[in-house]
Enzyme design. Structure first.
Site, short mmCIF file in Angstrom:
data_model
loop_
_atom_site.label_atom_id
_atom_site.label_comp_id
_atom_site.label_asym_id
_atom_site.label_seq_id
_atom_site.Cartn_x
_atom_site.Cartn_y
_atom_site.Cartn_z
N ALA A 1 0.83 -1.20 0.00
CA ALA A 1 0.00 0.00 0.00
C ALA A 1 0.86 1.25 0.00
O ALA A 1 2.07 1.19 0.22
CB ALA A 1 -0.92 0.01 1.22
N ASN A 2 0.24 2.37 -0.29
CA ASN A 2 0.89 3.67 -0.18
C ASN A 2 0.43 4.34 1.11
O ASN A 2 -0.64 4.05 1.62
CB ASN A 2 0.49 4.55 -1.36
CG ASN A 2 1.41 4.36 -2.54
OD1 ASN A 2 2.12 3.36 -2.64
ND2 ASN A 2 1.39 5.30 -3.45
N ARG A 3 1.23 5.27 1.59
CA ARG A 3 0.86 6.03 2.78
C ARG A 3 -0.02 7.20 2.36
O ARG A 3 0.48 8.14 1.78
CB ARG A 3 2.13 6.62 3.37
CG ARG A 3 2.56 6.02 4.66
CD ARG A 3 3.62 6.93 5.23
NE ARG A 3 4.80 6.16 5.60
CZ ARG A 3 4.85 5.35 6.65
NH1 ARG A 3 3.80 5.18 7.42
NH2 ARG A 3 5.96 4.72 6.92
N VAL B 1 -1.64 6.37 -5.75
CA VAL B 1 -1.85 5.08 -6.41
C VAL B 1 -0.57 4.25 -6.30
O VAL B 1 0.52 4.78 -6.56
CB VAL B 1 -2.21 5.30 -7.89
CG1 VAL B 1 -2.48 3.97 -8.59
CG2 VAL B 1 -3.42 6.23 -8.02
#
Ligand code: CTP
Ligand code: CA
Length: 221
Positions: A33-35, A100
């Site tokens: 995931a991204n922060r 994204v």
């Protein structure tokens, strides 16, 4: 309950907003995931709705309430986010705030077991939703990207604007305590040049950007 509103400067306009991270599965229980808290994108969606726009908010996994008057579509992966954006077209404007995930991995069908050791992940690049929208025959008339940068913020964002083919880019200095925080230091880069805004709470950045978009459609900048 209901309340009556003034029509608002963005009445009759449809705006798509993406927000939050995407999550790319590794197996049924793990993700890459991204922060991103989603706070800035959700605030922008809410402000656009307050100005009268019909807003479609395509949101990755976040712990936030839907702003009043906003149509929300929840997604997990970048590919799902791209499909949801495409399904929401046509739109007068799109503001792509989501962080994204640039890559996904080939996900295992069953849970990977620790005893089998660290997995070798097979990576592939995700679709670039913003760059794809810029080339789409149904491209919104105003396409706004975000660029989270930690160094050479304006130069990096200026190059990104050209590379992606968007109209405006909001350069976000994330070198400090921005991720998950409530204040943002931003520069707005348009065809007319650079506007550097004073660091402000995300709600105020959202208000300024929404008003800027309304002014654009009113023929003022
Ligand atoms: N974006 C997108 N789809 C992607 C990646 C990014 O729509 N697969 C959008 C983001 O929502 C943002 C803009 O593109 O509006 C810039 O994202 P950013 O991650 O800064 O750009 P990248 O080209 O991925 O560059 P970097 O290598 O810095 O991550
Ligand atoms: Ca990226």
């Amino acid at each position: 309950h209901f309340r009556t509103r003034e029509p608002g400067p963005l009445a009759g306009r449809h705006v798509i907003v993406t927000a939050g991270p995407t999550q790319e599965p590794i197996d049924p229980v793990r993700v890459i995931a991204n922060r991103s808290s989603g706070k800035q994108g959700f605030a922008i969606a809410g402000q656009l709705a307050d100005l009268g726009a019909r807003v479609t908010l395509v949101a990755g996994p976040v712990a936030l309430d839907t702003p009043d008057g906003v149509d929300r579509i929840d997604v997990e992966t970048a590919e799902q986010m791209q499909a949801a954006v495409a399904a929401a077209l046509p739109a007068d404007a799109a503001v792509l705030v989501a962080a994204v995930a640039d890559w996904r991995v080939a996900a295992a069908a069953g849970k990977l077991k620790k005893a089998d050791g660290p997995p070798a992940l097979t990576w592939s690049e995700n679709p670039d939703i913003l760059a794809g929208l810029a080339r789409d025959p149904r491209r919104p008339a105003l396409l706004v990207g975000f660029a989270a940068e930690t160094s050479d913020v304006v130069a990096a964002a200026t190059a990104k604007r050209a590379r992606k083919g968007c109209d405006w880019i909001v350069a976000n200095d994330v070198s400090g305590d921005v991720m998950g925080g409530d204040r943002n230091a931003v520069h707005l880069i348009t065809p007319d040049g650079l506007e550097s805004w004073d660091p402000a709470p995300k709600a105020e950045v959202a208000r300024r950007l929404a008003r800027r978009i309304a002014d654009h459609f009113a023929g003022r900048g």
